[in-house]
Design an enzyme around this catalytic site. Structure first.
Site, short mmCIF file in Angstrom:
data_model
loop_
_atom_site.label_atom_id
_atom_site.label_comp_id
_atom_site.label_asym_id
_atom_site.label_seq_id
_atom_site.Cartn_x
_atom_site.Cartn_y
_atom_site.Cartn_z
N GLY A 123 0.71 29.99 21.24
CA GLY A 123 0.28 29.08 22.31
C GLY A 123 0.89 27.70 22.17
O GLY A 123 1.43 27.33 21.14
N ASP A 124 0.80 26.95 23.24
CA ASP A 124 1.21 25.54 23.27
C ASP A 124 0.37 24.92 24.40
O ASP A 124 -0.68 25.47 24.77
CB ASP A 124 2.72 25.41 23.53
CG ASP A 124 3.25 24.00 23.28
OD1 ASP A 124 3.44 23.65 22.10
OD2 ASP A 124 3.47 23.25 24.24
N LYS A 182 11.16 28.90 21.45
CA LYS A 182 10.11 28.32 22.29
C LYS A 182 10.21 28.93 23.68
O LYS A 182 11.27 29.45 24.07
CB LYS A 182 10.27 26.80 22.39
CG LYS A 182 8.98 26.06 22.66
CD LYS A 182 8.11 25.96 21.42
CE LYS A 182 6.83 25.17 21.70
NZ LYS A 182 6.02 24.93 20.51
N THR A 199 -3.14 22.57 13.52
CA THR A 199 -2.19 21.49 13.76
C THR A 199 -2.84 20.14 13.48
O THR A 199 -2.25 19.27 12.82
CB THR A 199 -1.65 21.54 15.20
OG1 THR A 199 -1.12 22.84 15.45
CG2 THR A 199 -0.55 20.51 15.39
N LYS A 230 11.15 22.42 11.90
CA LYS A 230 9.73 22.45 11.56
C LYS A 230 9.39 23.73 10.80
O LYS A 230 8.73 23.70 9.76
CB LYS A 230 8.90 22.35 12.84
CG LYS A 230 7.39 22.37 12.60
CD LYS A 230 6.63 22.49 13.91
CE LYS A 230 6.91 21.37 14.85
NZ LYS A 230 6.03 21.42 16.04
N ASN A 260 -6.78 20.41 21.58
CA ASN A 260 -6.97 21.01 20.26
C ASN A 260 -6.49 20.12 19.13
O ASN A 260 -7.20 19.87 18.16
CB ASN A 260 -6.18 22.33 20.20
CG ASN A 260 -7.10 23.52 20.06
OD1 ASN A 260 -8.26 23.45 20.41
ND2 ASN A 260 -6.56 24.60 19.56
#
Length: 448
Positions: free
Chosen positions: A169-170, A130, A214, A118, A245
């Protein structure tokens, strides 16, 4: 999981299975890339000779650590923290932190593996990584979340830096959590190193459009798919799973481009509003009240379904934006029967392998997450640029740059698929384009 791969790739994949037992999400992510690489190993034998594929499947570093913290009752709690620094051939590791009870090493590795390609597709100089924890922010007070984040960063800080590894963030990690994490990093290091974390608040180093990125980027990618088919969002019914989000801002951009979002969901169920989702109300419920989507139905008189699948709602465009493996072959069959034309992944690997196969075999145009949802990390890289130059860009400038990046990703996927005699196959195009960019960098850097 089927493993009918190219004879050169089959033993490599079997090594992945053997070395990473029980990590089913990582196996799935790896297999999905391996399926696209048959023409690559035939055309570029130097990758095989240099063991590039085996090396790219082995993280450069895997960090697991204890996170002790004290809850509001004074009880000591213990969670487990992770950071997988997967590949830095193109730049410092870049990828989010996920705080959710489901987090374990296999989840983090699947996310990190996807992040390699990505990030490469964005064209930005960032590698893949990650991290996260099995900590659940739901039901916790702000003070409990602060104490957890401070403990988490007390270990993590020694492994990250703006030239080393830049988390963001995730799921479960928003502006509040990034603030607590950055505050602890600043306190420990005695440095205002703004570029060490992205997703920061706008008043202390954050970037415009990061919240929307995103979701907006996903819709920009779909808009390019529609343009390639000489059509547009006008008159299209769109179903968006999730209401976080990504989902909210994907729905917002769909509406701006002329489409109608008729359904959204959360973990409790889904709503159907044929007149189009009222996004102001949805934002109020989810971003301000932190409520359930059922409250939307109560306020608007929309249909709420507690049991069942959002993928039973007829639409031309489906955007899975919730979590991994939410759309399986049965859901795909329902979408196909109802005439879906495009499925584009807003979440990371939200479609199972069987679901993806069914959609593609039925002629549904399918955009994989590593391409379609790359807008978030692309805007994180733009935030890093602004931090490095002590600058701040306007919303309009940043949004225009995001759209330009998503157009570039689409073009790269399309031309790569054509180059390898798979026109219109965005999955193969994304996998091959991302892989070859990282592989060429790895060749250039030697055996490291």
């Amino acid at each position: 999981m089927t493993t009918d791969l190219h004879p050169t790739l089959q033993p490599m994949f079997e090594t992945v299975l053997r070395r990473n037992p029980g990590e089913v999400e990582f196996h799935q992510a790896a297999h999905e890339v391996f399926e696209s690489l048959s023409p690559v190993v035939a055309k570029r034998p130097e990758y095989v000779q240099a063991s590039i594929i085996e090396r790219i499947c082995e993280p450069e570093r895997q960090i697991i650590f204890r996170v002790p913290w004290i809850d509001d009752s004074g009880k000591v709690q213990i969670n487990r923290g992770f950071r997988v620094e997967f590949n830095s051939a193109l730049g410092p590791y870049k990828g989010g932190l996920r705080f959710h009870p489901s987090v374990y090493l296999g989840i983090v590795k699947f996310l990190g593996f996807e992040q390699i390609f990505k990030n490469a597709l964005t064209g930005m100089p960032i590698g893949g990584g990650k991290g996260g924890s099995d900590f659940d922010p739901k039901g916790k007070s702000d003070l409990e979340i602060m104490r957890f984040c401070q403990s988490f960063m007390t270990e993590l800080y020694r492994h990250i830096g703006e030239y080393t590894d830049v988390p963001a963030g995730d799921i479960g990690v928003g502006g509040r959590e990034i603030g607590y994490l950055f505050g602890q990093y600043k306190r420990i290091t005695n440095r205002y190193e703004a570029g060490v974390l992205t997703g920061k608040g706008l008043t202390w180093g954050g970037s415009m459009v990061r919240t929307e990125a995103t979701g907006y980027g996903l819709v920009y990618f779909v808009d390019e798919m529609l343009r390639a088919d000489k059509t547009s969002f006008d008159g299209k019914k769109v179903v968006v799973s999730g209401s976080g989000n990504v989902a909210i801002y994907a729905a917002e951009k769909v509406s701006q481009l002329g489409g109608t979002v008729v359904a959204m969901s959360d973990s409790g169920g889904y709503i159907v509003d044929e007149g189009g989702i009222d996004l102001d109300l949805m934002k109020e419920i989810k971003e301000v009240r932190r409520g359930r989507i059922s409250e939307y139905a109560e306020s608007r008189g929309a249909r709420y379904v507690e049991d069942g699948s959002i993928w039973d709602v007829p639409c031309q465009i489906a955007l899975p934006c919730a979590t991994q493996n939410e759309l399986d072959e049965n859901h795909a069959a329902s979408l196909i029967e109802n005439g879906v034309e495009i499925v584009a992944e807003g979440a990371n690997m939200p479609t199972t392998q069987a679901g993806t196969r069914a959609l593609r075999e039925a002629g549904v145009r399918f955009a994989p997450g590593k391409a379609a949802n790359a807008g978030g990390v692309a805007t994180s890289a733009l935030e890093m640029q602004q931090n490095a130059s002590r600058d701040s860009w306007s919303f309009e400038d940043t949004d225009a740059r995001l759209r330009e990046i998503m157009q570039g990703i689409f073009g790269n996927c399309m031309t790569t698929a054509e180059e390898y005699d798979m026109p219109g196959d965005y999955v193969a195009g994304a996998n091959i384009a991302g892989f070859t960019q990282v592989a060429d960098a790895m060749l250039a850097l030697g055996v490291i």
